[in-house]
Design a protein around this motif. Structure first.
Motif, PDB file in Angstrom:
ATOM      1  N   THR A 191       9.417  56.638  24.927  1.00  0.00           N
ATOM      2  CA  THR A 191       9.369  58.100  24.859  1.00  0.00           C
ATOM      3  C   THR A 191       9.886  58.466  23.475  1.00  0.00           C
ATOM      4  N   PRO A 192       9.827  59.722  23.088  1.00  0.00           N
ATOM      5  CA  PRO A 192      10.312  60.094  21.759  1.00  0.00           C
ATOM      6  C   PRO A 192      11.793  59.771  21.522  1.00  0.00           C
ATOM      7  N   ASP A 193      12.582  59.682  22.593  1.00  0.00           N
ATOM      8  CA  ASP A 193      14.015  59.470  22.388  1.00  0.00           C
ATOM      9  C   ASP A 193      14.582  58.169  22.947  1.00  0.00           C
ATOM     10  N   ARG A 194      13.754  57.336  23.620  1.00  0.00           N
ATOM     11  CA  ARG A 194      14.306  56.085  24.136  1.00  0.00           C
ATOM     12  C   ARG A 194      13.224  55.072  24.505  1.00  0.00           C
ATOM     13  N   LEU A 206      -3.624  58.768  27.795  1.00  0.00           N
ATOM     14  CA  LEU A 206      -3.175  58.553  29.167  1.00  0.00           C
ATOM     15  C   LEU A 206      -2.963  59.886  29.870  1.00  0.00           C
ATOM     16  N   ASP A 207      -3.232  59.886  31.146  1.00  0.00           N
ATOM     17  CA  ASP A 207      -3.031  61.061  31.976  1.00  0.00           C
ATOM     18  C   ASP A 207      -1.681  60.920  32.685  1.00  0.00           C
ATOM     19  N   THR A 208      -1.233  61.983  33.306  1.00  0.00           N
ATOM     20  CA  THR A 208      -0.062  61.889  34.169  1.00  0.00           C
ATOM     21  C   THR A 208      -0.451  61.023  35.354  1.00  0.00           C
ATOM     22  N   GLY A 211       1.686  61.753  30.763  1.00  0.00           N
ATOM     23  CA  GLY A 211       0.766  61.824  29.623  1.00  0.00           C
ATOM     24  C   GLY A 211       1.219  60.999  28.438  1.00  0.00           C
ATOM     25  N   GLY A 212       0.306  60.713  27.530  1.00  0.00           N
ATOM     26  CA  GLY A 212       0.653  59.962  26.330  1.00  0.00           C
ATOM     27  C   GLY A 212      -0.520  59.179  25.790  1.00  0.00           C
ATOM     28  N   LEU A 213      -0.189  58.093  25.083  1.00  0.00           N
ATOM     29  CA  LEU A 213      -1.185  57.207  24.467  1.00  0.00           C
ATOM     30  C   LEU A 213      -0.810  55.757  24.736  1.00  0.00           C
ATOM     31  N   ALA A 214      -1.814  54.888  24.732  1.00  0.00           N
ATOM     32  CA  ALA A 214      -1.568  53.458  24.853  1.00  0.00           C
ATOM     33  C   ALA A 214      -2.381  52.732  23.786  1.00  0.00           C
ATOM     34  N   GLU A 215      -1.773  51.702  23.225  1.00  0.00           N
ATOM     35  CA  GLU A 215      -2.456  50.843  22.255  1.00  0.00           C
ATOM     36  C   GLU A 215      -2.384  49.411  22.763  1.00  0.00           C
ATOM     37  N   VAL A 216      -3.544  48.770  22.824  1.00  0.00           N
ATOM     38  CA  VAL A 216      -3.621  47.361  23.182  1.00  0.00           C
ATOM     39  C   VAL A 216      -4.072  46.631  21.936  1.00  0.00           C
ATOM     40  N   ASP A 217      -3.282  45.664  21.490  1.00  0.00           N
ATOM     41  CA  ASP A 217      -3.612  44.901  20.289  1.00  0.00           C
ATOM     42  C   ASP A 217      -3.212  43.457  20.521  1.00  0.00           C
ATOM     43  N   ASP A 227       7.134  61.733  28.556  1.00  0.00           N
ATOM     44  CA  ASP A 227       8.275  61.595  29.444  1.00  0.00           C
ATOM     45  C   ASP A 227       7.899  60.665  30.587  1.00  0.00           C
ATOM     46  N   VAL A 228       8.902  60.152  31.273  1.00  0.00           N
ATOM     47  CA  VAL A 228       8.695  59.363  32.485  1.00  0.00           C
ATOM     48  C   VAL A 228       9.541  59.973  33.590  1.00  0.00           C
TER      49      VAL A 228
END
Length: 133
Positions: free
Chosen positions: A9-12, A44-46, A64-70, A80-81
């Motif tokens: 998350t942005p803070d942890r 990503l969706d909720t 919500g958010g983003l995911a990267e697979v590499d 948030d979670v």
């Protein structure tokens, strides 16, 4: 062979571990990630993120958010979670029913949007309880 997964998350840092399989809540449905998956960046969706390690699933509710697979690394960046500390099936079922009624009775666009978001969270909570029990 396992892959690395980090949920941030942005803070942890929510978790940083290895996984045999990851299931992400994509905008158009669930996205399954296995070892050797092609590179990918997706919104990503909720919903419920599931991490499988040693035949055991660990659920995390994402907002919500983003995911990267590499290669063999999955990085999930989320707004948030939601903690899964004390979820009871009866409470979660009642919340889902309440959220469903709120969507049906919403009169404005904003009310419908807010109620839909709560319905997604309630659905993810119910899925999480099923994985934890």
């Amino acid at each position: 062979m396992a892959m690395d997964i980090r949920v941030l998350t942005p803070d942890r840092v929510i978790c940083s571990t290895t996984a045999d399989e990851v299931v992400l809540p994509g905008l158009t449905g669930q996205i399954g990630i296995l070892d050797g998956h092609a590179s990918l960046i997706t919104a990503l969706d909720t919903g419920l993120l599931r991490i499988k390690l040693d035949e055991k699933w660990t659920p995390i509710i994402l907002c919500g958010g983003l995911a990267e697979v590499d290669q063999d690394r999955v990085t999930v960046l989320v707004n948030d979670v939601e903690e899964l500390i004390t979820l009871e099936l009866s409470e979660v079922t009642q919340e889902l029913e309440k959220a469903t009624l709120a969507v049906e009775s919403a009169e404005t666009s904003k009310a419908k949007l807010d109620a839909s978001m709560e319905l997604k969270k309630a659905t993810a909570r119910l899925e999480a309880v099923n994985y934890l029990s």
